[in-house]
Design an enzyme around this catalytic site. Sequence first.
Site, PDB file in Angstrom:
ATOM      1  N   ASN A 203      44.619  37.546  38.314  1.00 19.08           N
ATOM      2  CA  ASN A 203      44.146  36.783  37.155  1.00 19.08           C
ATOM      3  C   ASN A 203      44.117  35.302  37.495  1.00 19.08           C
ATOM      4  O   ASN A 203      44.645  34.860  38.514  1.00 19.08           O
ATOM      5  CB  ASN A 203      44.990  37.079  35.905  1.00 19.08           C
ATOM      6  CG  ASN A 203      46.436  36.644  36.040  1.00 19.08           C
ATOM      7  OD1 ASN A 203      46.738  35.557  36.531  1.00 19.08           O
ATOM      8  ND2 ASN A 203      47.356  37.502  35.597  1.00 19.08           N
ATOM      9  N   ASP A 274      47.652  45.410  34.022  1.00 19.92           N
ATOM     10  CA  ASP A 274      48.062  46.754  34.449  1.00 19.92           C
ATOM     11  C   ASP A 274      46.921  47.750  34.249  1.00 19.92           C
ATOM     12  O   ASP A 274      46.691  48.630  35.087  1.00 19.92           O
ATOM     13  CB  ASP A 274      49.278  47.225  33.647  1.00 19.92           C
ATOM     14  CG  ASP A 274      50.492  46.336  33.827  1.00 19.92           C
ATOM     15  OD1 ASP A 274      50.526  45.565  34.797  1.00 19.92           O
ATOM     16  OD2 ASP A 274      51.410  46.414  32.988  1.00 19.92           O
TER      17      ASP A 274
END
Length: 332
Positions: A203, A274
């Site tokens: 990210n 996740d």
Amino acid sequence: MKSIEEVFEAFKGKTVLVVGDVVVDYYLRGNVSKISKEAPVPVLTLEKRERRLGGAANVAMNIRALGATPILCSVVGDDPDGEAFEQLLEYEKMPNKGIIRSQNRVTTTKLRITSGLQHLIRVDNEDVHPLVDLDQKSLLHHIKNLLDECDLVIFEDYDKGTINPKVIKETIKLANEKNIPIAVDPKRRNFTKYQGVSIFKVNIADLKDGLDIEFDALEEKELSDAASKLKASVNADNYLITLSKNGIFYDSGKESGKLKSHPRQIVEVLGAGDTVISIAGLCLTLGLPIEFIAELANIGGGMVCEMAGVVPIDKEMLFKEAKENPILGKYL
């Protein structure tokens, strides 16, 4: 693959080894109606207690939710929270054959106290020092023995100490010898250690932290330059950079692009990464194109942000939205 139905059906035949830092997530939920007379703090009237599998264990939950079989490989403490973790595995009907109970560590826990959807405080209990030699040897022994069962390895690194350069190097070597693809979700400490993997997913915040750089992800040139720096630092077949509400960037060396996020009613952003790595990893085992992989992961990552707490993806909801998606439709 000729249809979305075939893609989702094919997930069922996959087994995934998830290596990383596991967490027990505790939740105290209630409502605040007054301020304490003892100190200027809110008083929560407790309504609900919960405990859930978190960290790398939430990746395993996502893998299972998508229809595949996860095998967790990690180290927890020989303590009450470690016992709670194994109880949760048993409750979720997931194997514990890759879990090591160690007297040298405490089990990582996160306690979140909330009033409605408002977070009041989070309390972490963790031990982030690297594994002692005995635990490292045990972890690598488990990984070596379990790899023959698996179609994919996912490293889910939360910088809690389970993963270190030796574990990374040895696991990649073993997986490469068996032609097993590897997907990585990294953090700062081991960021550039994941060399020669199949998908490196990161990210924006972790990319800036891992490479010690600053850039504006909304500026195409700056994002492209950051991606180039990432490729120069980490050797991977494919790269995914999640851009929060601004979508996802992908690069396979042969093709790259940026996909927009989809409109969502955001509740919390917990666990979205996740979900992204789980979807991307499973798609990788099917040999799907990188744009397809990025878009399906993009849909799933946004979808879990509409739910409270750390939760796995709802497969049926993902399937329904994927069937109507024009980008995915180009490939099927």
